[in-house]
Design an enzyme around this catalytic site. Structure first.
Site, PDB file in Angstrom:
ATOM      1  N   LYS A  24      -2.566 -16.629   8.457  1.00  0.00           N
ATOM      2  CA  LYS A  24      -1.788 -15.754   9.339  1.00  0.00           C
ATOM      3  C   LYS A  24      -1.078 -16.493  10.477  1.00  0.00           C
ATOM      4  O   LYS A  24       0.007 -16.989  10.260  1.00  0.00           O
ATOM      5  CB  LYS A  24      -2.681 -14.626   9.833  1.00  0.00           C
ATOM      6  CG  LYS A  24      -2.940 -13.630   8.681  1.00  0.00           C
ATOM      7  CD  LYS A  24      -3.384 -12.268   9.141  1.00  0.00           C
ATOM      8  CE  LYS A  24      -3.275 -11.260   8.024  1.00  0.00           C
ATOM      9  NZ  LYS A  24      -4.531 -10.699   7.565  1.00  0.00           N
TER      10      LYS A  24
ATOM     11  N   TYR B  86     -12.642  -7.127   5.522  1.00  0.00           N
ATOM     12  CA  TYR B  86     -11.392  -7.244   4.763  1.00  0.00           C
ATOM     13  C   TYR B  86     -11.135  -8.726   4.533  1.00  0.00           C
ATOM     14  O   TYR B  86     -11.167  -9.526   5.470  1.00  0.00           O
ATOM     15  CB  TYR B  86     -10.209  -6.624   5.511  1.00  0.00           C
ATOM     16  CG  TYR B  86      -8.928  -6.837   4.734  1.00  0.00           C
ATOM     17  CD1 TYR B  86      -8.644  -6.045   3.621  1.00  0.00           C
ATOM     18  CD2 TYR B  86      -8.052  -7.868   5.051  1.00  0.00           C
ATOM     19  CE1 TYR B  86      -7.502  -6.271   2.858  1.00  0.00           C
ATOM     20  CE2 TYR B  86      -6.912  -8.095   4.290  1.00  0.00           C
ATOM     21  CZ  TYR B  86      -6.647  -7.303   3.203  1.00  0.00           C
ATOM     22  OH  TYR B  86      -5.530  -7.538   2.436  1.00  0.00           O
TER      23      TYR B  86
ATOM     24  N   TYR C  97       0.836  -1.207   0.000  1.00  0.00           N
ATOM     25  CA  TYR C  97       0.000   0.000   0.000  1.00  0.00           C
ATOM     26  C   TYR C  97       0.871   1.257   0.000  1.00  0.00           C
ATOM     27  O   TYR C  97       0.660   2.164   0.804  1.00  0.00           O
ATOM     28  CB  TYR C  97      -0.936   0.020   1.221  1.00  0.00           C
ATOM     29  CG  TYR C  97      -1.703  -1.272   1.382  1.00  0.00           C
ATOM     30  CD1 TYR C  97      -2.759  -1.582   0.521  1.00  0.00           C
ATOM     31  CD2 TYR C  97      -1.359  -2.199   2.359  1.00  0.00           C
ATOM     32  CE1 TYR C  97      -3.439  -2.778   0.641  1.00  0.00           C
ATOM     33  CE2 TYR C  97      -2.045  -3.393   2.483  1.00  0.00           C
ATOM     34  CZ  TYR C  97      -3.089  -3.686   1.629  1.00  0.00           C
ATOM     35  OH  TYR C  97      -3.755  -4.866   1.741  1.00  0.00           O
TER      36      TYR C  97
ATOM     37  N   ASP D  92     -14.410 -16.047   7.569  1.00  0.00           N
ATOM     38  CA  ASP D  92     -13.009 -15.754   7.295  1.00  0.00           C
ATOM     39  C   ASP D  92     -12.322 -15.534   8.643  1.00  0.00           C
ATOM     40  O   ASP D  92     -12.447 -14.477   9.256  1.00  0.00           O
ATOM     41  CB  ASP D  92     -12.903 -14.510   6.401  1.00  0.00           C
ATOM     42  CG  ASP D  92     -11.452 -14.117   6.128  1.00  0.00           C
ATOM     43  OD1 ASP D  92     -10.543 -14.670   6.778  1.00  0.00           O
ATOM     44  OD2 ASP D  92     -11.237 -13.248   5.264  1.00  0.00           O
TER      45      ASP D  92
HETATM   46  C1  LIG Z   1      -4.952 -10.742   6.143  1.00  0.00           C
HETATM   47  C2  LIG Z   1      -6.286 -11.225   5.843  1.00  0.00           C
HETATM   48  C3  LIG Z   1      -6.586 -11.844   4.606  1.00  0.00           C
HETATM   49  C4  LIG Z   1      -5.557 -11.981   3.512  1.00  0.00           C
HETATM   50  O1  LIG Z   1      -4.503 -12.805   3.856  1.00  0.00           O
HETATM   51  P1  LIG Z   1      -3.101 -12.687   3.062  1.00  0.00           P
HETATM   52  O2  LIG Z   1      -2.295 -13.802   3.610  1.00  0.00           O
HETATM   53  O3  LIG Z   1      -2.579 -11.331   3.340  1.00  0.00           O
HETATM   54  O4  LIG Z   1      -3.420 -12.867   1.613  1.00  0.00           O
HETATM   55  C5  LIG Z   1      -7.855 -12.303   4.413  1.00  0.00           C
HETATM   56  N1  LIG Z   1      -8.810 -12.154   5.371  1.00  0.00           N
HETATM   57  C6  LIG Z   1      -8.556 -11.585   6.560  1.00  0.00           C
HETATM   58  C7  LIG Z   1      -9.628 -11.486   7.582  1.00  0.00           C
HETATM   59  C8  LIG Z   1      -7.301 -11.078   6.825  1.00  0.00           C
HETATM   60  O5  LIG Z   1      -7.057 -10.473   7.998  1.00  0.00           O
END
Ligand SMILES: *Cc1c(COP(=O)(O)O)cnc(C)c1O
Length: 706
Positions: free
Chosen positions: A551, A421, A293, A522
């Protein structure tokens, strides 16, 4: 955890430490003679060097400069005939213990405890105390690299804390290869640089005819070691020194002559201090690299990171920062966790990666089984992806193929709350908040999804059923086009760090069932304990049809993500011989799966609940004073997440600089200054993070004109 009492702290005044470590493959390999001879060679090359023994064992305190077994008299003897350097004794001893044993034992015998960070501080204090009289310190360790300082730390950890190049001394003779190769592997595993390897025969050259077998070994050892170093891409010189029976003036002169090229090399390295190297790295970065970014024209402020450990990030200029970000939710267990490193190394030695089409392996199978055991009941199948965004793409594609399997071909869109997100690839981006996700930039390309209001009911307020009205309305209006609803359970992360009521998820799950759409959670940010539950879905007791995680899955060491679905979803997708159409090249990377397994081991020890609860308490207390400050809209804390929401977008660059000055690493975005420290962060460090936020706001570093 080394955390609270680490080497650098914030800014270190004074000159950066200029030193090399001398260590051996064992005791009695000639380390002390080597150090003394190198001291002489350096002094002859015009370098104001001093030999320092950080820990001397086998010598009672008070006798360190004259006892027969002490090293300092040897250093002194080697330079006795040279002109002294003003203000600089040839030798220094920092700690002395009488028991001739490993430092941990010798210290314990005297009722003391050694710690790598404290010894490192002693060395820095000694360096500063020399007031510039010394240009280079030769730090001689005790015994070999893995000689313990205490239950957890070895000599290697002291070298690591100071991040110095290492001169390794090895006895040349039978067994030398084994000891030397093991020592070299230990140095490499610690990421320490070998400056040179010195071989000294274990036996003095015999008078009379040399033993032929012995001569063969002595000649072969350096050849073999040079070949192995070259194979590993290491260009450190391998020096062969004689073992002299008598250490008189002529002997010192002869050894120093042999070491004079090494002394020259070290003299050159003295001339490039670290601060300059760090500045150079940032300017090279600005010439070649793009950051997240960020503009490639108006270049962002950058800090060069050199090493990490526990909850600390060490910058290239030696400053050490308390980490408040866990590297974007990922490094939940802190940096360089020994369990994760061990898993990485042992898997790397076995099999780093094989294609996953037609092949499988234990790290992937075990990880899938263990993830399913931790996930809400009903999830039955795991698809491994290489990043969170890809895991979301996989989830969206699963939902589409599921609906196709059921003959619901009109269901091609997704419903999602604003403020979400889900990643930066196109499909994932299409379900991100349309404003903060900058959908206008990609309008022609992005599929148009359906957005509803973000769950309005706060986590800590009584549940308001009206907060589900917009979801109900959207499902009534668009239900027949919707393949799935996707959202982050309980905590919306990068879209706004918003914590909402778990009852919303229960109601939403019911609405989805009624409307024939799937529900996708997610959990890429929320998974693995961050919110205080293993998965945030547990707050609501809801099983989604599809769940994404990533993550912290590998404890922040490697990129890996996973998308799990129910048996029902899997069966519908695979109806009539169909397959799921996705397969990343690095799917189920064995290194990443092995590290993720070790990260689950750490979680299964069940210390994370207490740690996350501790973070929550410390942040509630520490961030509370921010609530009263001008410009602050809200302060909220849940589990290991602390948020100060501002009324206006903050000045990220000015805040970053202000935080680094205070010795902490916090990277705000938009209107949010937020903390998510590694779980094992000491409470004192969490307090420092919170205090740094308060101080930055008091200074006005968040303002656009700061
Ligand atoms: C960081 C994140 C993503 C994307 O993961 P990347 O490994 O950066 O591609 C998707 N969803 C959520 C909720 C996130 O925090």
């Amino acid at each position: 955890m080394r955390g609270a009492d680490s080497t650098g702290g914030a800014m270190r005044e004074g000159r950066p430490l200029c030193a090399v470590f001398v260590s051996g493959t064992g005791t009695d390999v000639g380390k002390t003679v080597f150090t003394a001879a190198l001291l002489r060679a350096l002094r002859l090359a015009g370098v104001a060097a001093q030999a320092v023994k950080p820990v001397q064992t086998g010598v009672p305190a008070g006798e360190e400069y004259d006892a027969l077994q002490a090293d300092a008299p040897v250093y002194t003897a080697a330079v006795a005939d040279l002109p002294p350097v003003p203000g600089l004794a040839p030798a220094a001893v920092l700690r002395c213990f009488s028991l001739p044993a490993s430092p941990h034992l010798a210290a314990a015998y005297d009722g003391k405890r050694l710690k790598a960070a404290e010894l490192a501080r002693d060395i820095l204090k000694h360096w500063d105390g020399l007031n510039g009289a010394a240009e280079l310190l030769l730090l001689e360790g005790a015994g070999g690299l893995c000689v313990p300082l205490n239950k957890r730390e070895d000599m290697l950890d002291l070298m690591d804390a100071l991040d110095l190049p290492v001169l390794l001394v090895s006895g040349n003779g039978l067994g030398a290869l084994n000891h030397t190769l093991l020592s070299l592997a230990a140095l490499r595993d610690k990421g320490l640089r070998l400056a040179a390897l010195a071989l000294i025969p274990t036996q003095p050259a015999a008078a009379g005819a040399p033993d032929e077998d012995e001569a063969r070994i002595l000649a072969d050892n350096p050849r073999m070691l040079r070949a192995r170093l070259a194979q590993a891409g290491c260009d450190a010189p391998v020096l062969e020194l004689p073992r002299l029976a008598r250490l008189d003036g002529a002997a010192w002169q002869r050894l120093a002559a042999e070491l004079s090229p090494l002394a020259e090399e070290l003299r050159r390295s003295v001339e490039c201090p670290r601060g300059e190297a760090a500045a150079d790295l940032v300017s090279r970065d600005h010439g070649a690299v793009w950051h997240p970014y960020a503009s490639a024209v108006e270049l962002p402020p950058l800090c060069a990171a050199r090493r990490s450990h526990d909850n600390r990030i060490v910058l290239a200029d030696g400053r050490e920062l308390i980490d408040g970000m866990s590297s974007w939710w990922a490094a939940a267990h802190g940096y360089n966790h020994p369990r994760l490193l061990a898993a990485l190394r042992s898997q790397a030695g076995r099999m780093p990666h094989v294609m996953f089409g037609g092949l499988t392996h234990a790290p992937a199978v075990e990880l899938a089984e263990r993830l399913l055991a931790h996930m809400p009941r009903g999830l039955e199948r795991v698809f491994f992806a290489d990043s969170g965004s890809v895991a979301v793409e996989v989830a969206l594609k699963m939902a589409l193929q599921y609906q196709q399997g059921r003959g619901e071909t009109r269901r091609t869109r997704f419903l999602t709350p604003r403020g979400g997100y889900h990643g930066d690839t196109l499909g994932a981006m299409s379900v991100c908040d349309p404003v903060t996700g900058m959908h206008s930039l990609f309008a022609g390309l992005l599929p148009r999804q359906i957005f509803m209001e973000r769950p309005s009911c706060r986590f800590d307020a009584p549940f308001d059923p009206a907060s589900l009205d917009d979801a109900r309305r959207a499902l009534e209006q668009h239900g027949k086009e919707i393949a799935a609803v996707i959202l982050e359970p309980v905590v919306q992360g990068a879209g706004g760090m918003w914590f909402y009521h778990p009852d919303y998820l229960r109601g939403l799950a019911e609405l989805c069932r009624g409307a024939g759409t799937l529900l996708i959670f997610d959990e890429i940010a929320t998974g693995f304990g961050r919110t205080g539950k293993f998965f945030a879905a547990e707050w609501a007791g809801v099983t989604p049809d599809i769940l994404c995680c990533g993550k912290a899955l590998t404890g922040g060491m490697l990129t890996l993500a996973a998308t799990a679905c129910t048996g029902d979803v899997a069966r519908e997708i695979c109806r009539e011989g169909r397959v799921f159409m996705h397969g990343p090249t690095f799917m189920a990377n064995a290194l990443a799966c092995a590290v993720a397994g070790a990260a689950l081991d750490i979680l299964d020890e069940n210390r994370w609940q207490g740690q996350v609860a501790g973070l929550e308490t410390a942040m509630r207390q520490g961030l509370e004073p921010c609530r009263q400050l001008p410009g602050v809209a809200d302060v909220r804390v849940l589990g290991g997440i602390g948020v100060v929401e501002m009324e206006q977008a903050v000045n990220t660059a000015a805040l970053q600089t202000c935080f680094v000055e205070q010795g902490v690493w916090i990277r705000p975005f938009n209107r949010l200054i937020y903390l998510m420290p590694p779980y094992p962060s000491p409470a004192t460090d969490v307090a420092r993070l919170c205090a740094a936020v308060e101080e930055a706001l008091r200074r006005g570093a968040h303002r656009a004109d700061a």
